[in-house]
Design a protein around this motif. Structure first.
Motif, PDB file in Angstrom:
ATOM      1  N   GLY A   7      35.504  38.293  44.064  1.00 56.23           N
ATOM      2  CA  GLY A   7      34.625  39.422  44.341  1.00 56.23           C
ATOM      3  C   GLY A   7      34.765  39.926  45.761  1.00 56.23           C
ATOM      4  O   GLY A   7      35.779  39.677  46.396  1.00 56.23           O
ATOM      5  N   GLY A   8      33.684  40.566  46.201  1.00 55.01           N
ATOM      6  CA  GLY A   8      32.330  40.598  45.748  1.00 55.01           C
ATOM      7  C   GLY A   8      31.852  39.258  45.197  1.00 55.01           C
ATOM      8  O   GLY A   8      32.279  38.207  45.614  1.00 55.01           O
ATOM      9  N   GLU A   9      30.958  39.325  44.220  1.00 55.97           N
ATOM     10  CA  GLU A   9      30.485  38.110  43.556  1.00 55.97           C
ATOM     11  C   GLU A   9      30.668  38.253  42.053  1.00 55.97           C
ATOM     12  O   GLU A   9      29.945  39.007  41.395  1.00 55.97           O
ATOM     13  CB  GLU A   9      29.027  37.837  43.915  1.00 55.97           C
ATOM     14  CG  GLU A   9      28.445  36.640  43.206  1.00 55.97           C
ATOM     15  CD  GLU A   9      29.351  35.418  43.286  1.00 55.97           C
ATOM     16  OE1 GLU A   9      29.761  34.911  42.218  1.00 55.97           O
ATOM     17  OE2 GLU A   9      29.672  34.986  44.417  1.00 55.97           O
ATOM     18  N   VAL A  10      31.619  37.512  41.537  1.00 58.87           N
ATOM     19  CA  VAL A  10      31.970  37.605  40.127  1.00 58.87           C
ATOM     20  C   VAL A  10      30.824  37.154  39.225  1.00 58.87           C
ATOM     21  O   VAL A  10      30.625  37.684  38.129  1.00 58.87           O
ATOM     22  CB  VAL A  10      33.255  36.802  39.838  1.00 58.87           C
ATOM     23  CG1 VAL A  10      33.073  35.327  40.129  1.00 58.87           C
ATOM     24  CG2 VAL A  10      33.710  37.011  38.404  1.00 58.87           C
ATOM     25  N   MET A  11      30.024  36.188  39.696  1.00 56.77           N
ATOM     26  CA  MET A  11      28.975  35.641  38.845  1.00 56.77           C
ATOM     27  C   MET A  11      27.743  36.547  38.750  1.00 56.77           C
ATOM     28  O   MET A  11      26.805  36.233  38.039  1.00 56.77           O
ATOM     29  CB  MET A  11      28.571  34.254  39.350  1.00 56.77           C
ATOM     30  CG  MET A  11      29.688  33.229  39.273  1.00 56.77           C
ATOM     31  SD  MET A  11      30.388  33.054  37.614  1.00 56.77           S
ATOM     32  CE  MET A  11      28.964  32.518  36.692  1.00 56.77           C
ATOM     33  N   LEU A  12      27.765  37.680  39.456  1.00 54.23           N
ATOM     34  CA  LEU A  12      26.685  38.661  39.335  1.00 54.23           C
ATOM     35  C   LEU A  12      27.052  39.806  38.393  1.00 54.23           C
ATOM     36  O   LEU A  12      26.241  40.698  38.153  1.00 54.23           O
ATOM     37  CB  LEU A  12      26.327  39.241  40.707  1.00 54.23           C
ATOM     38  CG  LEU A  12      25.459  38.371  41.602  1.00 54.23           C
ATOM     39  CD1 LEU A  12      25.294  39.028  42.966  1.00 54.23           C
ATOM     40  CD2 LEU A  12      24.097  38.109  40.977  1.00 54.23           C
ATOM     41  N   GLN A  13      28.262  39.774  37.858  1.00 54.38           N
ATOM     42  CA  GLN A  13      28.668  40.820  36.921  1.00 54.38           C
ATOM     43  C   GLN A  13      27.996  40.580  35.569  1.00 54.38           C
ATOM     44  O   GLN A  13      27.426  39.516  35.316  1.00 54.38           O
ATOM     45  CB  GLN A  13      30.190  40.830  36.785  1.00 54.38           C
ATOM     46  CG  GLN A  13      30.943  40.881  38.099  1.00 54.38           C
ATOM     47  CD  GLN A  13      30.582  42.087  38.965  1.00 54.38           C
ATOM     48  OE1 GLN A  13      30.358  43.176  38.464  1.00 54.38           O
ATOM     49  NE2 GLN A  13      30.549  41.886  40.288  1.00 54.38           N
ATOM     50  N   ASP A  14      28.055  41.587  34.701  1.00 50.28           N
ATOM     51  CA  ASP A  14      27.432  41.486  33.387  1.00 50.28           C
ATOM     52  C   ASP A  14      27.882  40.205  32.679  1.00 50.28           C
ATOM     53  O   ASP A  14      29.080  39.974  32.487  1.00 50.28           O
ATOM     54  CB  ASP A  14      27.823  42.711  32.548  1.00 50.28           C
ATOM     55  CG  ASP A  14      27.147  42.732  31.205  1.00 50.28           C
ATOM     56  OD1 ASP A  14      26.078  43.344  31.092  1.00 50.28           O
ATOM     57  OD2 ASP A  14      27.693  42.118  30.260  1.00 50.28           O
ATOM     58  N   SER A  15      26.928  39.366  32.308  1.00 51.66           N
ATOM     59  CA  SER A  15      27.272  38.043  31.776  1.00 51.66           C
ATOM     60  C   SER A  15      27.975  38.125  30.423  1.00 51.66           C
ATOM     61  O   SER A  15      28.858  37.306  30.130  1.00 51.66           O
ATOM     62  CB  SER A  15      26.017  37.169  31.674  1.00 51.66           C
ATOM     63  OG  SER A  15      25.075  37.734  30.785  1.00 51.66           O
ATOM     64  N   ASP A  16      27.625  39.097  29.590  1.00 57.90           N
ATOM     65  CA  ASP A  16      28.311  39.254  28.306  1.00 57.90           C
ATOM     66  C   ASP A  16      29.777  39.615  28.527  1.00 57.90           C
ATOM     67  O   ASP A  16      30.669  39.113  27.832  1.00 57.90           O
ATOM     68  CB  ASP A  16      27.630  40.342  27.462  1.00 57.90           C
ATOM     69  CG  ASP A  16      26.249  39.932  26.989  1.00 57.90           C
ATOM     70  OD1 ASP A  16      26.003  38.714  26.877  1.00 57.90           O
ATOM     71  OD2 ASP A  16      25.414  40.820  26.738  1.00 57.90           O
ATOM     72  N   TYR A  17      30.009  40.490  29.483  1.00 62.61           N
ATOM     73  CA  TYR A  17      31.384  40.875  29.826  1.00 62.61           C
ATOM     74  C   TYR A  17      32.167  39.653  30.303  1.00 62.61           C
ATOM     75  O   TYR A  17      33.302  39.403  29.863  1.00 62.61           O
ATOM     76  CB  TYR A  17      31.347  41.946  30.910  1.00 62.61           C
ATOM     77  CG  TYR A  17      32.708  42.439  31.374  1.00 62.61           C
ATOM     78  CD1 TYR A  17      33.236  43.636  30.895  1.00 62.61           C
ATOM     79  CD2 TYR A  17      33.460  41.729  32.311  1.00 62.61           C
ATOM     80  CE1 TYR A  17      34.463  44.105  31.327  1.00 62.61           C
ATOM     81  CE2 TYR A  17      34.696  42.189  32.742  1.00 62.61           C
ATOM     82  CZ  TYR A  17      35.189  43.372  32.256  1.00 62.61           C
ATOM     83  OH  TYR A  17      36.420  43.822  32.689  1.00 62.61           O
ATOM     84  N   MET A  18      31.567  38.879  31.221  1.00 61.73           N
ATOM     85  CA  MET A  18      32.276  37.743  31.804  1.00 61.73           C
ATOM     86  C   MET A  18      32.565  36.661  30.764  1.00 61.73           C
ATOM     87  O   MET A  18      33.645  36.066  30.760  1.00 61.73           O
ATOM     88  CB  MET A  18      31.474  37.155  32.965  1.00 61.73           C
ATOM     89  CG  MET A  18      31.324  38.074  34.174  1.00 61.73           C
ATOM     90  SD  MET A  18      32.887  38.806  34.751  1.00 61.73           S
ATOM     91  CE  MET A  18      33.871  37.335  34.999  1.00 61.73           C
ATOM     92  N   VAL A  19      31.617  36.408  29.886  1.00 62.60           N
ATOM     93  CA  VAL A  19      31.832  35.391  28.858  1.00 62.60           C
ATOM     94  C   VAL A  19      32.957  35.813  27.921  1.00 62.60           C
ATOM     95  O   VAL A  19      33.845  35.007  27.579  1.00 62.60           O
ATOM     96  CB  VAL A  19      30.537  35.124  28.070  1.00 62.60           C
ATOM     97  CG1 VAL A  19      30.827  34.256  26.842  1.00 62.60           C
ATOM     98  CG2 VAL A  19      29.504  34.440  28.955  1.00 62.60           C
ATOM     99  N   GLU A  20      32.949  37.070  27.498  1.00 66.66           N
ATOM    100  CA  GLU A  20      34.024  37.546  26.626  1.00 66.66           C
ATOM    101  C   GLU A  20      35.373  37.461  27.334  1.00 66.66           C
ATOM    102  O   GLU A  20      36.386  37.077  26.723  1.00 66.66           O
ATOM    103  CB  GLU A  20      33.750  38.992  26.198  1.00 66.66           C
ATOM    104  CG  GLU A  20      34.777  39.529  25.213  1.00 66.66           C
ATOM    105  CD  GLU A  20      34.458  40.931  24.737  1.00 66.66           C
ATOM    106  OE1 GLU A  20      35.400  41.611  24.257  1.00 66.66           O
ATOM    107  OE2 GLU A  20      33.296  41.357  24.831  1.00 66.66           O
ATOM    108  N   LEU A  21      35.390  37.800  28.629  1.00 65.21           N
ATOM    109  CA  LEU A  21      36.639  37.751  29.392  1.00 65.21           C
ATOM    110  C   LEU A  21      37.180  36.331  29.494  1.00 65.21           C
ATOM    111  O   LEU A  21      38.359  36.083  29.196  1.00 65.21           O
ATOM    112  CB  LEU A  21      36.408  38.333  30.786  1.00 65.21           C
ATOM    113  CG  LEU A  21      37.595  38.247  31.757  1.00 65.21           C
ATOM    114  CD1 LEU A  21      38.791  39.015  31.230  1.00 65.21           C
ATOM    115  CD2 LEU A  21      37.182  38.758  33.138  1.00 65.21           C
ATOM    116  N   VAL A  22      36.343  35.383  29.903  1.00 66.78           N
ATOM    117  CA  VAL A  22      36.852  34.013  30.092  1.00 66.78           C
ATOM    118  C   VAL A  22      37.220  33.377  28.753  1.00 66.78           C
ATOM    119  O   VAL A  22      38.149  32.547  28.689  1.00 66.78           O
ATOM    120  CB  VAL A  22      35.856  33.137  30.875  1.00 66.78           C
ATOM    121  CG1 VAL A  22      35.714  33.634  32.310  1.00 66.78           C
ATOM    122  CG2 VAL A  22      34.495  33.045  30.203  1.00 66.78           C
TER     123      VAL A  22
END
Length: 303
Positions: free
Chosen positions: A133-148
């Protein structure tokens, strides 16, 4: 699902985890570190960076955008950032590329396709993908879970570069898919933390202890800032905390530099770290020795 803005995708990175990596820099952070090397990543919104040194005062931008006004008497463009809608018209008319818009939206699949382009490097170098980031863990959690999940399914090694200032639930959701957390610690002293980062550190240590309790692979990254946290006391406080609380696989000591300070002017910001100093090589070696003598054998300068 909210689509986040991404500052940049850095290919062939060797400083954000093991091996050769693709590092994705997400836009938006809750901390306001005085020495931040990426001030363009602090806001969650798109922004225009305006390099006045490149501007030749041709005034072409003033003809297509109301945010730019020609100050003919002083031979310069007056850019009104508060009126800017990031329409990008001025970019098309600027012959010197004095402006750039920072922030681009990628759907999950669009981002995965960009990452896939570098897959040939990961296996041969034991590298992978770093989400930063920035801070990756502040991004939309649904987006991040789908991405990882998609990156994990492809067999990519995933590193999450985080300052720790985000809701605990966000860490819980991605824990099963993340191979390594690159976790920043700046200061133990909470009042100093509030002064130089704008927030206290209680949540940061709470999240660190949470992922440690749940078996995360943790690399601790410590930016060493002359005049802020480079004293023996500050470093020894970090060492004592880690020895007592956290199972650490690696420590990276990151010496401060001011190379990115010019970015602040391009965002109409004042660089607050002008009085900071760069730790000497000798001092960095001393600090490294302190960690090694306390059992942190896998301690590196840089990385």
């Amino acid at each position: 699902m909210n689509i986040p803005n991404i500052v940049s995708i850095q290919r062939y990175s060797i400083h954000d985890g093991d091996g050769i990596r693709t590092t994705v820099f997400f836009k938006g952070c809750s901390l306001n570190c005085w020495w931040c090397h990426n001030p363009e990543s602090q806001s969650f919104k798109k922004e225009v960076m305006y390099n006045r040194e490149k501007c030749s005062s041709c005034f072409a931008c003033t003809k297509v955008c109301d945010c730019n006004v020609a100050d003919v008497e002083n031979s310069k463009v007056n850019y009104n950032r508060s009126k800017c809608t990031q329409c990008e018209k001025c970019l098309d008319y600027c012959i010197n590329n004095a402006r750039e818009v920072v922030g681009k939206e990628y759907s999950v699949m669009e981002l995965v396709k960009e990452i896939d382009k570098d897959s040939m490097f990961y296996e041969s170098s034991f590298g992978g993908v770093t989400l930063s980031g920035g801070e990756v863990m502040l991004q939309d959690s649904d987006y991040m879970v789908e991405l990882v999940k998609k990156l994990n399914k492809r067999g990519y090694n995933i590193a999450m570069d985080t300052c720790g200032y985000a809701p605990e639930i966000n860490y819980e959701k991605v824990l099963p898919y993340v191979d390594t957390f690159l976790y920043d610690i700046k200061l133990i002293d909470n009042e100093k933390h509030k002064k130089y980062m704008g927030k206290g550190n209680e949540l940061i240590f709470s999240n660190l202890e949470f992922i440690n309790k749940n078996g995360a692979n943790i690399y601790i990254r410590i930016p060493v800032i002359g005049g802020v946290n480079d004293s023996d006391k500050d470093i020894e406080e970090i060492i004592d905390y880690l020895k007592e609380k956290i199972s650490v696989k690696q420590v990276n000591l990151l010496p401060y530099h001011d190379i990115a300070s010019s970015k602040y002017d391009r965002l109409d910001l004042v660089y607050p770290g002008k009085d900071f100093t760069v730790p000497t090589k000798e001092r960095m070696e001393e600090l490294k020795d302190k960690f090694i003598k306390n059992g942190f054998n896998n301690t590196k300068i840089g990385g």
